[in-house]
Scaffold this motif. Sequence first.
Motif, PDB file in Angstrom:
ATOM      1  N   HIS A   1      -1.342  -6.381  18.878  1.00  0.00           N
ATOM      2  CA  HIS A   1      -0.108  -6.764  18.199  1.00  0.00           C
ATOM      3  C   HIS A   1      -0.337  -7.211  16.764  1.00  0.00           C
ATOM      4  N   MET A   2      -1.581  -7.126  16.294  1.00  0.00           N
ATOM      5  CA  MET A   2      -1.916  -7.536  14.931  1.00  0.00           C
ATOM      6  C   MET A   2      -2.357  -6.338  14.107  1.00  0.00           C
ATOM      7  N   THR A   3      -2.050  -6.369  12.817  1.00  0.00           N
ATOM      8  CA  THR A   3      -2.506  -5.324  11.908  1.00  0.00           C
ATOM      9  C   THR A   3      -4.011  -5.454  11.670  1.00  0.00           C
ATOM     10  N   THR A   4      -4.569  -4.473  10.996  1.00  0.00           N
ATOM     11  CA  THR A   4      -5.988  -4.535  10.655  1.00  0.00           C
ATOM     12  C   THR A   4      -6.286  -5.796   9.847  1.00  0.00           C
TER      13      THR A   4
ATOM     14  N   SER B   1      -3.383 -18.209   1.527  1.00  0.00           N
ATOM     15  CA  SER B   1      -3.555 -18.066   0.084  1.00  0.00           C
ATOM     16  C   SER B   1      -5.013 -18.223  -0.341  1.00  0.00           C
ATOM     17  N   SER B   2      -5.814 -18.904   0.486  1.00  0.00           N
ATOM     18  CA  SER B   2      -7.212 -19.153   0.133  1.00  0.00           C
ATOM     19  C   SER B   2      -8.140 -18.034   0.578  1.00  0.00           C
ATOM     20  N   TYR B   3      -7.646 -17.130   1.444  1.00  0.00           N
ATOM     21  CA  TYR B   3      -8.555 -16.098   1.949  1.00  0.00           C
ATOM     22  C   TYR B   3      -8.039 -14.672   1.815  1.00  0.00           C
ATOM     23  N   ARG B   4      -6.785 -14.466   1.448  1.00  0.00           N
ATOM     24  CA  ARG B   4      -6.245 -13.103   1.445  1.00  0.00           C
ATOM     25  C   ARG B   4      -7.078 -12.168   0.567  1.00  0.00           C
ATOM     26  N   ALA B   5      -7.429 -12.612  -0.634  1.00  0.00           N
ATOM     27  CA  ALA B   5      -8.164 -11.730  -1.546  1.00  0.00           C
ATOM     28  C   ALA B   5      -9.514 -11.327  -0.965  1.00  0.00           C
ATOM     29  N   GLU B   6     -10.218 -12.254  -0.324  1.00  0.00           N
ATOM     30  CA  GLU B   6     -11.535 -11.918   0.205  1.00  0.00           C
ATOM     31  C   GLU B   6     -11.438 -10.992   1.416  1.00  0.00           C
ATOM     32  N   VAL B   7     -10.374 -11.139   2.230  1.00  0.00           N
ATOM     33  CA  VAL B   7     -10.184 -10.235   3.366  1.00  0.00           C
ATOM     34  C   VAL B   7      -9.883  -8.822   2.866  1.00  0.00           C
ATOM     35  N   VAL B   8      -9.027  -8.723   1.862  1.00  0.00           N
ATOM     36  CA  VAL B   8      -8.691  -7.412   1.297  1.00  0.00           C
ATOM     37  C   VAL B   8      -9.936  -6.761   0.689  1.00  0.00           C
TER      38      VAL B   8
ATOM     39  N   LEU C   1     -13.075  -7.300   1.547  1.00  0.00           N
ATOM     40  CA  LEU C   1     -13.973  -6.913   2.631  1.00  0.00           C
ATOM     41  C   LEU C   1     -13.503  -5.626   3.296  1.00  0.00           C
ATOM     42  N   LEU C   2     -12.201  -5.501   3.514  1.00  0.00           N
ATOM     43  CA  LEU C   2     -11.675  -4.279   4.122  1.00  0.00           C
ATOM     44  C   LEU C   2     -11.917  -3.073   3.222  1.00  0.00           C
ATOM     45  N   GLY C   3     -11.843  -3.279   1.919  1.00  0.00           N
ATOM     46  CA  GLY C   3     -12.180  -2.193   1.005  1.00  0.00           C
ATOM     47  C   GLY C   3     -13.643  -1.821   1.111  1.00  0.00           C
ATOM     48  N   TRP C   4     -14.498  -2.831   1.292  1.00  0.00           N
ATOM     49  CA  TRP C   4     -15.944  -2.612   1.380  1.00  0.00           C
ATOM     50  C   TRP C   4     -16.313  -1.771   2.605  1.00  0.00           C
ATOM     51  N   VAL C   5     -15.582  -1.960   3.723  1.00  0.00           N
ATOM     52  CA  VAL C   5     -15.879  -1.176   4.933  1.00  0.00           C
ATOM     53  C   VAL C   5     -15.044   0.100   5.006  1.00  0.00           C
ATOM     54  N   GLY C   6     -14.330   0.418   3.936  1.00  0.00           N
ATOM     55  CA  GLY C   6     -13.586   1.668   3.888  1.00  0.00           C
ATOM     56  C   GLY C   6     -12.225   1.639   4.542  1.00  0.00           C
ATOM     57  N   LEU C   7     -11.629   0.456   4.674  1.00  0.00           N
ATOM     58  CA  LEU C   7     -10.312   0.337   5.301  1.00  0.00           C
ATOM     59  C   LEU C   7      -9.286  -0.234   4.337  1.00  0.00           C
ATOM     60  N   GLY C   8      -9.521  -0.070   3.046  1.00  0.00           N
ATOM     61  CA  GLY C   8      -8.617  -0.623   2.049  1.00  0.00           C
ATOM     62  C   GLY C   8      -7.210  -0.088   2.114  1.00  0.00           C
ATOM     63  N   GLU C   9      -7.058   1.110   2.677  1.00  0.00           N
ATOM     64  CA  GLU C   9      -5.725   1.705   2.782  1.00  0.00           C
ATOM     65  C   GLU C   9      -5.147   1.577   4.192  1.00  0.00           C
ATOM     66  N   ARG C  10      -5.806   0.792   5.048  1.00  0.00           N
ATOM     67  CA  ARG C  10      -5.358   0.652   6.433  1.00  0.00           C
ATOM     68  C   ARG C  10      -5.031  -0.792   6.776  1.00  0.00           C
ATOM     69  N   LEU C  11      -4.752  -1.613   5.765  1.00  0.00           N
ATOM     70  CA  LEU C  11      -4.504  -3.031   5.992  1.00  0.00           C
ATOM     71  C   LEU C  11      -3.374  -3.281   6.973  1.00  0.00           C
ATOM     72  N   ASP C  12      -2.300  -2.485   6.875  1.00  0.00           N
ATOM     73  CA  ASP C  12      -1.107  -2.734   7.677  1.00  0.00           C
ATOM     74  C   ASP C  12      -1.032  -1.880   8.940  1.00  0.00           C
ATOM     75  N   ALA C  13      -2.109  -1.146   9.228  1.00  0.00           N
ATOM     76  CA  ALA C  13      -2.120  -0.291  10.424  1.00  0.00           C
ATOM     77  C   ALA C  13      -2.462  -1.119  11.660  1.00  0.00           C
ATOM     78  N   PHE C  14      -1.835  -0.761  12.773  1.00  0.00           N
ATOM     79  CA  PHE C  14      -2.133  -1.427  14.048  1.00  0.00           C
ATOM     80  C   PHE C  14      -3.253  -0.666  14.765  1.00  0.00           C
TER      81      PHE C  14
END
Length: 219
Positions: free
Chosen positions: A93-96, A112-119, A121-134
């Motif tokens: 039930h949660m997005t990537t 607000s303190s972690y959103r940028a680092e999560v984004v 990291l997701l770019g680093w593992v190749g999921l930068g365009e899949r943030l909102d995918a379930f």
Amino acid sequence: MLRFENVGLRYGLGAEVLRDLSFAIEPNSFQFLTGPSGAGKTSLLRLMFLALKPTRGLVRVFGRDILTLPPRELPGLRRRIGVVFQDFRLLDHMTTYENVALPLRVAGREESSYRAEVVELLGWVGLGERLDAFPSVLSGGEKQRAAIARALVAQPEMLLADEPTGNVDPQLARRILRLFVELHKSGTSVVIATHDIALMDLYDARRLVLHEGRLHVYE
């Protein structure tokens, strides 16, 4: 960082599945854990992750004896260990983004303190365009990378990965291995459980080999 001395493990009244294990995981080290199916790799990882206690012997994690550790201190030790499970364990039930950010949210941090680092990291593992995918629309390889990102997001001192390349093609397996190598270079100790000999041959690393419940170490 982690030390086993004469450790044995049995489930219930059955025979020991792990016997007389003595080894150490040093800071900033990289090793493969391997052995045939049924050798006890997952049981050993569960001991290392503090999900199990040994039937006998001594297990020290970050200098603490887990058999005498007060229960209230166990979650704090676990937060210092990242784990990539073989079955991913993403929440449907949660997005990537939400799955990867969950450890930080549970730790009480404001988004607000972690959103940028999560984004990042997701770019680093190749999921930068899949943030909102379930998870239901992610491929097996994408789920694997999301699980790896979730294990890395809290910057663990030790990372344990159970067959992290078991559900992907050889090319993606090599890419995932490179992620772990880069993590190791940043200072994290890495233990990768795998039966893929070809993958292990790509990197000159220590091997912990389980056979019939006993561990053999090859430096």
